[in-house]
Design a protein around this motif. Structure first.
Motif, PDB file in Angstrom:
ATOM      1  N   ASN A  96     -13.805 -71.712 -18.453  1.00 14.46           N
ATOM      2  CA  ASN A  96     -14.220 -71.317 -17.109  1.00 14.46           C
ATOM      3  C   ASN A  96     -15.695 -70.941 -17.084  1.00 14.46           C
ATOM      4  O   ASN A  96     -16.435 -71.338 -16.178  1.00 14.46           O
ATOM      5  CB  ASN A  96     -13.351 -70.151 -16.625  1.00 14.46           C
ATOM      6  N   LEU A  97     -16.150 -70.202 -18.080  1.00  9.13           N
ATOM      7  CA  LEU A  97     -17.555 -69.799 -18.153  1.00  9.13           C
ATOM      8  C   LEU A  97     -18.465 -71.008 -18.355  1.00  9.13           C
ATOM      9  O   LEU A  97     -19.516 -71.121 -17.723  1.00  9.13           O
ATOM     10  CB  LEU A  97     -17.750 -68.797 -19.293  1.00  9.13           C
ATOM     11  N   ILE A  98     -18.058 -71.949 -19.199  1.00  7.88           N
ATOM     12  CA  ILE A  98     -18.858 -73.155 -19.436  1.00  7.88           C
ATOM     13  C   ILE A  98     -18.943 -74.001 -18.164  1.00  7.88           C
ATOM     14  O   ILE A  98     -20.019 -74.489 -17.800  1.00  7.88           O
ATOM     15  CB  ILE A  98     -18.275 -73.975 -20.606  1.00  7.88           C
ATOM     16  N   ILE A  99     -17.831 -74.144 -17.465  1.00  5.25           N
ATOM     17  CA  ILE A  99     -17.818 -74.929 -16.223  1.00  5.25           C
ATOM     18  C   ILE A  99     -18.720 -74.279 -15.180  1.00  5.25           C
ATOM     19  O   ILE A  99     -19.490 -74.965 -14.491  1.00  5.25           O
ATOM     20  CB  ILE A  99     -16.375 -75.099 -15.703  1.00  5.25           C
ATOM     21  N   ASP A 100     -18.659 -72.952 -15.060  1.00  3.38           N
ATOM     22  CA  ASP A 100     -19.541 -72.252 -14.110  1.00  3.38           C
ATOM     23  C   ASP A 100     -21.009 -72.437 -14.472  1.00  3.38           C
ATOM     24  O   ASP A 100     -21.852 -72.655 -13.597  1.00  3.38           O
ATOM     25  CB  ASP A 100     -19.213 -70.756 -14.066  1.00  3.38           C
TER      26      ASP A 100
END
Length: 115
Positions: A96-100
């Motif tokens: 989720n952090l990488i996608i954001d």
């Protein structure tokens, strides 16, 4: 073998640790979100995992020596399930952090703010 009194004391320590870590992690996440700091958000995820682990181990230590037909091999296997669940949560939060981060970088590149 650890005494039941020792297990209950350790359980209380883990419970207290989880209670203290939860609001700290929440505040860290909010500041990371407000200021757009991925480092704070990632560290808050780490705090949430530590909080979850502390609560989980508090519960496990309360029931670890109780006999049960549902767990004929012992409740020690619950620890492995907890670690597996924590690993899945870490994977989800990391993705989720990488996608954001990719979404924000691509948004800034499209607007010409990032060269």
């Amino acid at each position: 073998m650890i005494s039941l009194k020792g297990l209950n004391s350790a359980s209380r320590i883990f419970l207290f640790t989880g209670i203290v870590l939860l609001p700290l992690s929440l505040v860290e996440y909010l500041f990371g979100f407000w200021y757009g700091s991925f480092i704070l958000i990632a560290d808050s995820y780490h705090g949430f995992i530590d909080t979850f682990s502390a609560f989980f181990y508090s519960i496990i230590l309360r029931v670890i020596y109780r006999k049960s037909k549902r767990f004929p091999l012992g409740k020690y296997n619950l620890e492995s399930l907890g670690i597996l669940l924590a690993s899945i949560i870490v994977l989800f939060l990391s993705l989720n952090l990488i996608i954001d981060a990719v979404r924000i970088i691509s948004h800034l590149t499209v607007r010409g703010l990032l060269s």
